[in-house]
Design a protein around this motif. Structure first.
Motif, PDB file in Angstrom:
ATOM      1  N   UNK A  82      20.742  12.483 -21.286  1.00 15.15           N
ATOM      2  CA  UNK A  82      22.038  12.056 -21.801  1.00 15.15           C
ATOM      3  C   UNK A  82      21.899  11.888 -23.311  1.00 15.15           C
ATOM      4  N   UNK A  83      22.861  12.429 -24.034  1.00 18.67           N
ATOM      5  CA  UNK A  83      22.805  12.400 -25.493  1.00 18.67           C
ATOM      6  C   UNK A  83      24.142  11.941 -26.059  1.00 18.67           C
ATOM      7  N   UNK A  84      24.104  11.552 -27.313  1.00 24.66           N
ATOM      8  CA  UNK A  84      25.309  11.273 -28.089  1.00 24.66           C
ATOM      9  C   UNK A  84      25.352  12.346 -29.167  1.00 24.66           C
ATOM     10  N   UNK A  85      26.462  13.073 -29.208  1.00 16.65           N
ATOM     11  CA  UNK A  85      26.611  14.150 -30.183  1.00 16.65           C
ATOM     12  C   UNK A  85      27.515  13.673 -31.308  1.00 16.65           C
ATOM     13  N   UNK A  86      27.098  13.959 -32.533  1.00 14.15           N
ATOM     14  CA  UNK A  86      27.888  13.609 -33.712  1.00 14.15           C
ATOM     15  C   UNK A  86      28.178  14.883 -34.493  1.00 14.15           C
TER      16      UNK A  86
END
Length: 136
Positions: A82-86
């Motif tokens: 699981x990642x957070x994309x910016x």
């Protein structure tokens, strides 16, 4: 006295759907700037690249897509993680970065315990400043 909450982590700069390169970065939150988060990217240059945007944007982006314009944030799965994309956009260029969601969430939790949502204005000392100004 102001407090700083920092976290070093490695982001992935997405170059194409199958290619990315690691980018060392530092997340920082300062109680003297309670509405903002600061991200400093340590790229191969004398001067690191820094971005500042709303803490609320990053908090919401961990759970659902948010933002528009220069900064957009959303959750994603990448290689089973699981990642957070910016997505960051400026006149100098655009960058798509992926951060480990667990590390970002743990860091955000520390900032939220330090200054809970809705309590940011208390950190600014506006009432104290007004009292001093009106007392003159």
């Amino acid at each position: 006295m102001h407090t700083v909450v920092e976290r070093e982590l490695e982001l992935k700069l997405i170059l194409s759907p199958k290619r990315g390169i690691p980018v060392p970065a530092r997340l920082a939150y300062r109680t003297d700037d309670p509405y903002a988060v600061h991200i400093c990217f340590h790229i191969n240059s004398e001067h690191p690249v820094s971005w500042t945007f709303a803490r609320d944007l990053l908090v919401e982006g961990v759970f659902r897509p948010c933002g528009h314009g220069d900064v957009r944030v959303w959750p994603a799965k990448s290689g089973g993680r699981v990642a957070v994309v910016m997505a960051l956009s400026s006149p100098d260029g655009d960058a798509l970065l992926e951060a480990p969601a667990a590390q970002v969430s743990a860091w955000l939790e520390r900032t939220l315990r330090l200054v809970p949502p809705g309590c940011e204005v208390e950190q600014l000392g506006i009432d104290d400043g007004l009292d001093r100004l009106l007392a003159q």
